[in-house]
Design an enzyme around this catalytic site. Sequence first.
Site, mmCIF file in Angstrom:
data_model
loop_
_atom_site.group_PDB
_atom_site.id
_atom_site.type_symbol
_atom_site.label_atom_id
_atom_site.label_comp_id
_atom_site.label_asym_id
_atom_site.label_seq_id
_atom_site.Cartn_x
_atom_site.Cartn_y
_atom_site.Cartn_z
ATOM 1 N N LYS A 1 0.818 -1.209 0.000
ATOM 2 C CA LYS A 1 0.000 0.000 0.000
ATOM 3 C C LYS A 1 0.851 1.257 0.000
ATOM 4 O O LYS A 1 0.526 2.230 -0.678
ATOM 5 C CB LYS A 1 -0.935 0.026 1.221
ATOM 6 C CG LYS A 1 -2.141 -0.878 1.091
ATOM 7 C CD LYS A 1 -3.169 -0.529 2.160
ATOM 8 C CE LYS A 1 -4.276 -1.578 2.226
ATOM 9 N NZ LYS A 1 -5.204 -1.337 3.336
ATOM 10 N N LYS B 1 -5.229 -10.533 -6.622
ATOM 11 C CA LYS B 1 -6.442 -10.758 -5.830
ATOM 12 C C LYS B 1 -7.474 -9.690 -6.150
ATOM 13 O O LYS B 1 -7.129 -8.560 -6.496
ATOM 14 C CB LYS B 1 -6.124 -10.813 -4.337
ATOM 15 C CG LYS B 1 -5.827 -9.496 -3.713
ATOM 16 C CD LYS B 1 -5.840 -9.548 -2.192
ATOM 17 C CE LYS B 1 -5.627 -8.123 -1.707
ATOM 18 N NZ LYS B 1 -5.622 -7.917 -0.296
ATOM 19 N N LYS C 1 -10.720 -3.660 -4.165
ATOM 20 C CA LYS C 1 -11.488 -2.458 -4.525
ATOM 21 C C LYS C 1 -10.647 -1.483 -5.323
ATOM 22 O O LYS C 1 -11.179 -0.646 -6.037
ATOM 23 C CB LYS C 1 -12.048 -1.793 -3.270
ATOM 24 C CG LYS C 1 -10.981 -1.355 -2.292
ATOM 25 C CD LYS C 1 -11.518 -1.250 -0.875
ATOM 26 C CE LYS C 1 -10.348 -1.325 0.105
ATOM 27 N NZ LYS C 1 -10.603 -2.108 1.269
HETATM 28 P P1 TYM Z 1 -10.571 -5.555 4.179
HETATM 29 O O1 TYM Z 1 -11.575 -4.500 4.458
HETATM 30 O O2 TYM Z 1 -9.504 -5.282 3.212
HETATM 31 O O3 TYM Z 1 -11.283 -6.881 3.718
HETATM 32 C C1 TYM Z 1 -12.360 -7.421 4.451
HETATM 33 C C2 TYM Z 1 -12.289 -8.936 4.428
HETATM 34 O O4 TYM Z 1 -12.337 -9.430 3.083
HETATM 35 C C3 TYM Z 1 -11.262 -10.313 2.854
HETATM 36 N N1 TYM Z 1 -10.837 -10.191 1.441
HETATM 37 C C4 TYM Z 1 -10.750 -11.211 0.590
HETATM 38 N N2 TYM Z 1 -10.989 -12.524 0.727
HETATM 39 C C5 TYM Z 1 -10.815 -13.313 -0.359
HETATM 40 N N3 TYM Z 1 -10.434 -12.839 -1.565
HETATM 41 C C6 TYM Z 1 -10.173 -11.526 -1.751
HETATM 42 N N4 TYM Z 1 -9.814 -11.072 -2.954
HETATM 43 C C7 TYM Z 1 -10.333 -10.648 -0.650
HETATM 44 N N5 TYM Z 1 -10.184 -9.309 -0.477
HETATM 45 C C8 TYM Z 1 -10.493 -9.048 0.804
HETATM 46 C C9 TYM Z 1 -10.181 -9.863 3.814
HETATM 47 O O5 TYM Z 1 -9.265 -10.913 4.070
HETATM 48 C C10 TYM Z 1 -10.994 -9.491 5.022
HETATM 49 O O6 TYM Z 1 -11.311 -10.638 5.801
HETATM 50 N N6 TYM Z 1 -7.465 -5.363 8.048
HETATM 51 C C11 TYM Z 1 -8.765 -5.846 7.641
HETATM 52 C C12 TYM Z 1 -9.915 -5.269 8.427
HETATM 53 C C13 TYM Z 1 -9.808 -5.445 9.905
HETATM 54 C C14 TYM Z 1 -9.988 -6.649 10.620
HETATM 55 C C15 TYM Z 1 -9.841 -6.303 11.978
HETATM 56 C C16 TYM Z 1 -10.278 -7.949 10.239
HETATM 57 C C17 TYM Z 1 -9.552 -4.461 10.810
HETATM 58 N N7 TYM Z 1 -9.584 -4.969 12.056
HETATM 59 C C18 TYM Z 1 -9.940 -7.258 12.989
HETATM 60 C C19 TYM Z 1 -10.377 -8.912 11.255
HETATM 61 C C20 TYM Z 1 -10.215 -8.553 12.602
HETATM 62 C C21 TYM Z 1 -8.975 -5.433 6.187
HETATM 63 O O7 TYM Z 1 -8.384 -4.529 5.707
HETATM 64 O O8 TYM Z 1 -9.952 -6.069 5.568
#
Ligand code: TYM
Length: 332
Positions: free
Chosen positions: A112, A195, A198
């Site tokens: 990022k 992957k 967004k």
């Molecule tokens: P974020 O918002 O990027 O994504 C949310 C969830 O979606 C999953 N994900 C995917 N799974 C499969 N294939 C993909 N292409 C794909 N893109 C995204 C992510 O693995 C995630 O589960 N850091 C985290 C948010 C967060 C969090 C937490 C998660 C903040 N605090 C505490 C768990 C526990 C994030 O950026 O997710």
Amino acid sequence: RPIVFSGMQPSSDSLHLGNYLGALVNWVALQDEVDPIYCVVDLHAITVAQDPAALRESTRRTAAQYLAAGIDPERSTLFVQSHVPAHAELAWVLSTITGFGEASRMTQFKDKSAKQGADGATVGLFTYPVLMAADILLYDTSLVPVGDDQRQHLELTRDLAGRFNSRFGETFRIPEAYIPETSARIYDLQDPTSKMSKSAASDAGLVRVLDEPNATAKKFKSAVTDAEREIRYDRTAKPGVSNLLDIYAAVTGRGIPEIEAEYAGRGYGDLKKELAEVVVDRLAPIRARTFELLADPAELDRILALGADKAAERAEVKLAEVYERVGFVRRG
Ligand code: TYM
């Protein structure tokens, strides 16, 4: 009951198919067996540039999509991260036991920050995984249902919990990642070695939960495959087809070999068309329900306020324990 915590960033108009299949489907499925806490992580969303009005809108949209996908606010604690100040407060404490080098090794930060350019990356983006650790550790979480891309952040969370415990006494439960087998990593339909994300380069490869059904179907029909004809799972040689098979398996709950057998001797066109139908059938009701919920923001805000009360009550107990352990004087 084991405590489950997870969250998603409210950083776009809609969740995408990776968020849905990689995480949200598991959140819903786990509800009956666990004590689930699901969060819209708005504090995380401001680690990259954001538009305030858009953030407010997408925070409600994200919560509405959780509900529409089947999160039940009676069984789950559903809230917005910034409503519970203990998250930011614990993150500060944890940042003081996080090594600079340790944080520098986070691959998501490296990716990022590379995209943000030399001075675009902020300290907030750097400490992002520490805030994520705080989210998880505040609630004595056992399981964290996430996609594969969060694995390294989970490892850091476990390390920080263990380090705090050994330095200050048993305080945190060490959580485990809960990652799905087939849909842990959904790839971009146009670029099936990246992957789904967004921030995809082209819109055509990104399937959003709130896209119009026709748009979704079109994206599947133009998905990139390969020059062969055979419908066969092979992640290295046939990333496009394998991604479609993973999505098919995740949405229908069927095994890959069974799907391969069904399509033996048939063409990619059939697979894409039928997969488009299966996905649209699954997403269309979620989309419709999301817009219904968004039509009544006061009701949505009420649900989120109740969730914040429930979460804050638990989080404050843990934070007080942490403050005690590190040696802060209790306010008289
Ligand atoms: P974020 O918002 O990027 O994504 C949310 C969830 O979606 C999953 N994900 C995917 N799974 C499969 N294939 C993909 N292409 C794909 N893109 C995204 C992510 O693995 C995630 O589960 N850091 C985290 C948010 C967060 C969090 C937490 C998660 C903040 N605090 C505490 C768990 C526990 C994030 O950026 O997710």
